[in-house]
Structures are given as structure tokens and as C-alpha cells.
Design an enzyme around this catalytic site. Structure first.
Site, PDB file in Angstrom:
ATOM      1  CE  LYS A 139      -3.989  -1.995   2.332  1.00  0.00           C
ATOM      2  NZ  LYS A 139      -4.772  -1.928   3.551  1.00  0.00           N
ATOM      3  CG  HIS A 142      -0.485   7.399   4.529  1.00  0.00           C
ATOM      4  ND1 HIS A 142      -0.233   7.809   5.809  1.00  0.00           N
ATOM      5  CD2 HIS A 142      -1.155   6.225   4.613  1.00  0.00           C
ATOM      6  CE1 HIS A 142      -0.760   6.930   6.648  1.00  0.00           C
ATOM      7  NE2 HIS A 142      -1.311   5.961   5.950  1.00  0.00           N
ATOM      8  CG  HIS A 145       2.776   5.012   6.769  1.00  0.00           C
ATOM      9  ND1 HIS A 145       2.005   4.852   5.653  1.00  0.00           N
ATOM     10  CD2 HIS A 145       2.244   4.208   7.709  1.00  0.00           C
ATOM     11  CE1 HIS A 145       1.048   3.966   5.892  1.00  0.00           C
ATOM     12  NE2 HIS A 145       1.173   3.566   7.140  1.00  0.00           N
TER      13      HIS A 145
END
Ligand code: ARG
Length: 586
Positions: A139, A142, A145
Site C-alpha cells: 500500500k 502516506h 507514515h
């Protein structure tokens, strides 16, 4: 440094009020400097003394303040004592201030400089487990993170420098339906070569493609469910593909973390706890905490613990576990493995409720140590974009920071020739990212702004790094100058005194950050220090080479004194920047 004066003032108070001097330490603090006004160095809060019962809590506070101030006598260390509004101000002897602040210099190891304040003695020490970064395989990485990565690193560094044994853990999102999709999708859209070439990119592409496909293709959905079931049943082929995805992802991340100066002791992940999660469900059942909902899911009722969202689902109707169930298992497992004294989770604030529920359930299960688990939430970042567009990979943000910084450096007239401009641009760019992120309260959202964060003059990481580099170069030029040559009486200008007054606060600032885990105290302290150092560069005669100035007597001594003196903020800057991150230039 600051301790000496705090002790002396506390001792004076202790004698006057016939109390133990320790009782006064919490009520004493260094006075923050504003502009260049000449003022007191420490202040005593009378209301704190009233709250702690040292002074009667009744009666006029101002009269109490003035009365106490008149009872305190000046001496050779404390030169001036005056009553303010509910506080008593103390001014210490200037020469002694210079001398004492410089004392630890050269005696302590550089990276421990200024870290042995008695203020830290009251902080609990032990094993701290900090869990941060925790991206999800395949994934998007973003902005959340990135924030978790740098904030977690800061907390881990801070705890470590204050004497804790720190375990740095990354808890990967490496389990769940996304692997069903990824496994099934890889068969159709995947390519081993591309996977080797650019793993993160390729896994992400496959993930996006298979998600799109599964939206309208029932077979794809079924294939994903099948693959995930095979994984859960330990089918060799499925497991080895999963393992490959996980390993290459970790390898890639490690490279990028290295650029950030971040490392982990443990790469754990949700996958490690799938079995234990089922055991947790059984434990909940045997403690009569598990209820079955109308939909057939397993839930824990939290209404008695005062939680507003009173039920928490821990088991799907098909018997599979959820994110929170794995977190319950992971927490119990970590306690058993590492026997931590505290555990800190760093994620965005949207997960605040998740962690509240997690801690409540752990407590309900009889794990009293859940009281020592903490969630550090942070706000959203808006508009984190690179020239390529929306950010998908951490690496892109770091590349963009470096490229923009390199561009700024090439435009600036003051940039010196350097061996490796890319490396400098990288370090400064990363500081800029971090300082932008750390300036405000972590809970606040903020707008990501490349131009503002990379300004050389404003309150930025660039300014911090430049100040550090400038001081380092000054130190290099004066290498070999001995501390014996230092004469405190030559440093009584307000410019130097103001820096020292500011430095008197350093341990309080670190203490504050240790209490609320907010980096802003430290960052703003450092930025202020850099502004004061900029004034010192302008106003104190340290320019030119030692030979120029070292002609005769007083001037040269003054020069040497100032250089040595600037070593203190320089070394402290070094130590504190190490807490914020791991790399600096200069
Ligand atoms: N992987 C999760 C996410 O990206 C964050 C994990 C946080 N830690 C935890 N123990 N739940 O949202």
C-alpha cells in the site's frame, strides 16, 4: 550547568524556610530570554510552593511573595533578588555564570554533553518499547507514515539519551485481505523481473490493478479469498510468495530509513500474531468478556469502562480476526518477550479510538501494565506532493527534498565549494522536513510547504544546519586552543550572557519533552539558540583567522575566550540535534 545555580538558590530557600532544599527545585525555573533585555536568570513560582504545601495556601499571594523576597539575602552567587508578580526573581553573578556554564565542556563526552542534569533523576527509567513507522506492504506510504517514522525516532532517541533501554519496533501491515488480492493479482499482473528491479513500485502497481479488477470481477474476488485462505492454512507456495513480498519490502525500506537516520531493532508485523490472536479470543471467552452480536460477530462490551463507542468487534462472523485482535495479541506477546516498563505507539490521531479500546480490553483481561501503554497521536499533513504528483513512496519525498535543496544551494551566493553537495543537500533537506513537522504541537494538522520549509533564514531545519556548520567551522579553525586560555571576565557582554541565560533552560526543555513527548519544546529552544548565535556572530569579534587577531594580549584572549565559549552552544546543538535525528552537516 544550570543545576549548580538551581541548587544554590534552592539551598538558600531551604535555609530560610527551614525545609529540605529538594522541595524547591520544582518551583524554580530559568527565565526565558526575550530580545536582549537584561534580566533575572531564575524565577520561583509562589503558587507552586502554595500548591505543594510549603507556603500556606491562604492569604494574599503578592504579600507572601514580597515578604519572602525580603527574607532572602544576596550572596556571592546570587547577586540580586526581587519580587515580581507572584514570583521571585534571582540574578546570579555574571562571571560565575560564564564559568559554570563552561565547566562541563571538555570533561563530558560530546554526545552526552548537557545530559546529566539532576532534573532527569526523577524520570522513571527502564525498558521503553517504541513502535513507529509501521507501513503496510504494497500500500501507499502516506504522509502519516513519514510522520510516525520521524516522531517515533525522536521519542526513541530522547528516551535513550535519558538513560532508558529502548527497543525500536516496526510493526508492518503484512497480513490481511490485501495479501489475498496481491497474491491472486500477482499471478495475473505480476512480473518477477520488475519485482526485483523496483519492488515497492511493482507491488503497488499490482495492488492497484488487482483492486480495480476485483471491483467488477467476481472471479478475481474469489481468487483473492482463496489465496488468503491458503496463506492462513500455511500453503507452501502461498507462504513463500508472501515471504518474498515481505522480505523485499523490508530491504527496500531499510535503504530509505538509512537515509533518514532511522533504524529498527525489530521488524515485527501483524502476520506474527495471527495464531495468538485466536488464543486471545479464547482468553476473552474464558473471562466472559466475549459476546456474540446479532450479526454473529464476536464483540467486547466496553461500556463499563466508560468508552463511548462501547462495543469493539474482535472476531468476524467467519471466525477470522481483525486488526485490533492482532494488536491485543501483539501487545501481550511484546510484554512477555521484552518485559517493557512502557510501550509507546506512534500513529495519526484517527487511530486514537483504536488504541483506547486496545488498552481498555487489555486492562479488562487483567493486564495491569496496559496502564503504561501510551498512544502518541499526531495530526494530518495536507498537500504533501512532489513534482511527480501525489506521494506514494517515501523515497520520492526524500529525493524531492534533496533536489530542491541542491537547487537552492546552487542559487545562493554564500554556498561554499563542497566535496559532496548531494550529500549536504540530502542532510539539510531532511532536517528541513523534520523541523517543519516538529515545530507545532503534534496533534495539529499542517500544510506541507516545500518553499517555506527550505528557507535559509526562517525558523527552519536549514537555518539549524547552517548554524551548526558555521560553528563547527569556527571550532575547526581554533582546534588546539586550550581551555586554560579562557577568561570569563572577557565575556560579559549582553550577547554572551543572553546565550548563557538561554542555555540555562536546556534541561527544563528536555524534561518537558520527556514529559509530554512533544518535540516542539526542543525544536523551538534550538531555533532560538540559533538566532542568538547569529547575533553573536554579528556582534562578537570572532571573524578572521586566529593569527589575524592573535597579535597581542587582551584581544587575542578575548578571541580565544569567545571561540571556546561558542563551543558550548555548538556542542549542545550537536547533542540536541542528535535527539531530533541522526545526521548533521559540518
Ligand atoms: N499499519 C498501520 C497503518 O498503516 C499502523 C500500525 C500501527 N500500530 C499498531 N500497533 N496498530 O495504519
Amino acid at each position: 550547568m544550570a543545576c549548580f545555580f538551581r541548587r544554590r538558590i534552592a539551598a538558600k530557600l531551604g535555609r530560610t524556610l527551614q525545609q529540605s532544599e529538594d522541595a524547591f527545585i520544582p518551583a524554580l525555573s530559568a527565565v526565558p530570554v526575550f530580545k536582549k533585555q537584561q534580566g533575572a536568570d531564575f524565577k520561583l513560582s509562589i503558587s507552586t510552593l502554595r500548591i505543594s504545601g510549603i507556603l500556606p495556601s491562604t492569604g494574599d499571594i503578592q504579600l507572601q511573595t514580597e515578604h519572602l523576597a525580603t527574607r532572602l539575602k544576596q550572596d556571592s552567587v546570587v547577586e540580586d533578588i526581587s519580587a515580581g508578580c507572584g514570583i521571585i526573581n534571582f540574578k546570579v553573578n555574571r562571571k560565575l555564570l560564564v564559568q559554570k556554564m563552561l565547566e562541563p565542556f571538555g570533561k563530558e563526552e560530546d554526545d552526552k554533553f548537557g545530559l546529566n542534569s539532576e532534573l532527569f533523576n526523577t524520570l522513571k527509567k527502564g525498558t521503553t518499547l517504541v513502535e513507529y513507522s509501521s507501513p503496510n506492504i504494497a500500500k501507499k506510504f502516506h504522509a502519516g507514515h513519514l510522520r510516525s517514522t520521524i516522531i517515533g525516532n525522536f521519542i526513541a532517541n530522547l528516551k535513550q539519551c535519558l538513560g532508558n533501554n529502548v527497543i525500536r519496533m516496526n510493526y508492518l501491515g503484512d497480513w490481511g485481505m490485501q495479501f489475498g488480492l496481491l497474491g491472486a493479482g500477482f499471478a495475473q499482473f505480476g512480473c518477477q523481473e520488475k519485482l526485483k528491479e523496483n519492488p515497492l513500485q511493482h507491488l503497488f502497481e499490482v495492488y492497484v490493478q488487482v483492486n480495480k479488477e476485483a471491483e467488477h470481477n467476481e472471479d478475481m474476488k474469489q481468487a483473492a479469498r482463496d489465496f488468503f485462505r491458503q496463506l492462513e492454512q500455511h500453503d507452501n507456495e502461498a507462504v513463500s510468495l508472501w515471504q518474498q513480498f515481505r522480505e523485499i519490502t523490508v530491504d527496500e525500506y531499510q535503504q530509505v530509513y538509512k537515509r533518514l537516520g532511522v533504524h529498527f531493532d525489530v521488524y515485527s508485523g501483524e502476520s506474527f500474531h495471527q495464531h495468538q490472536a485466536q488464543e486471545v479470543v479464547q482468553q476473552l471467552q474464558s473471562r466472559d468478556l466475549l459476546k456474540t452480536s446479532e450479526k454473529g460477530t464476536g464483540v467486547v462490551d466496553l461500556s463499563t469502562s466508560g468508552d463511548t463507542s462501547s462495543v469493539c468487534t474482535v472476531l468476524r462472523s467467519d471466525g477470522t480476526t481483525l486488526y485490533i485482535t492482532r494488536d491485543l495479541a501483539a501487545a501481550i506477546d511484546r510484554k512477555e518477550k521484552y518485559n517493557f516498563n512502557e510501550m509507546i505507539y506512534v500513529t495519526d490521531k484517527s487511530q486514537a479510538n483504536h488504541f483506547r479500546q486496545l488498552f481498555h480490553i487489555l486492562l479488562a483481561m487483567g493486564h495491569s501494565w496496559a496502564d503504561r501503554c501510551k498512544h502518541v497521536p499526531f495530526g494530518l499533513v495536507r498537500g504533501m506532493k512532489t513534482r511527480k504528483g501525489e506521494v506514494v513512496f517515501l523515497e520520492d519525498v526524500l529525493d524531492e527534498a534533496r533536489a530542491r535543496m541542491l537547487h537552492n544551494m546552487s542559487q545562493s551566493k554564500t554556498t561554499k565549494e563542497m566535496d559532496n553537495p548531494e550529500d549536504t543537500a540530502e542532510k539539510v533537506g531532511i532536517s528541513a522536513l523534520i523541523v517543519q513537522d516538529f515545530r507545532g504541537p503534534l496533534q495539529s494538522d499542517y500544510k506541507f510547504d516545500w518553499d517555506r520549509m527550505l528557507q535559509a533564514q526562517g525558523d527552519t531545519g536549514v537555518f539549524l544546519q547552517y548554524t551548526h556548520a558555521r560553528l563547527s567551522s569556527l571550532m575547526r579553525r581554533n582546534d588546539g586552543v586550550k581551555a586554560v586560555a579562557f577568561d570569563p571576565s572577557l565575556l560579559l557582554e549582553q550577547t554572551s550572557i543572553t546565550i548563557l541565560q538561554h542555555l540555562l533552560r536546556y534541561d527544563e526543555v528536555l524534561y518537558q519533552s520527556a514529559q509530554d513527548l512533544q518535540p516542539k519544546h526542543l525544536v523551538n529552544f534550538l531555533l532560538k539558540l540559533c538566532h542568538l548565535i547569529a547575533s553573536a556572530h554579528r556582534e562578537l569579534p570572532v571573524k578572521g583567522s586566529a593569527q589575524d587577531v592573535a597579535q597581542v594580549g587582551r584581544e587575542s584572549l578575548k578571541y580565544i575566550s569567545i571561540s571556546l565559549f561558542l563551543n558550548v552552544p555548538s556542542t549542545l546543538l550537536n547533542t540536541l540535534m542528535n535527539i531530533l535525528k541522526n545526521k548533521h552537516i559540518g
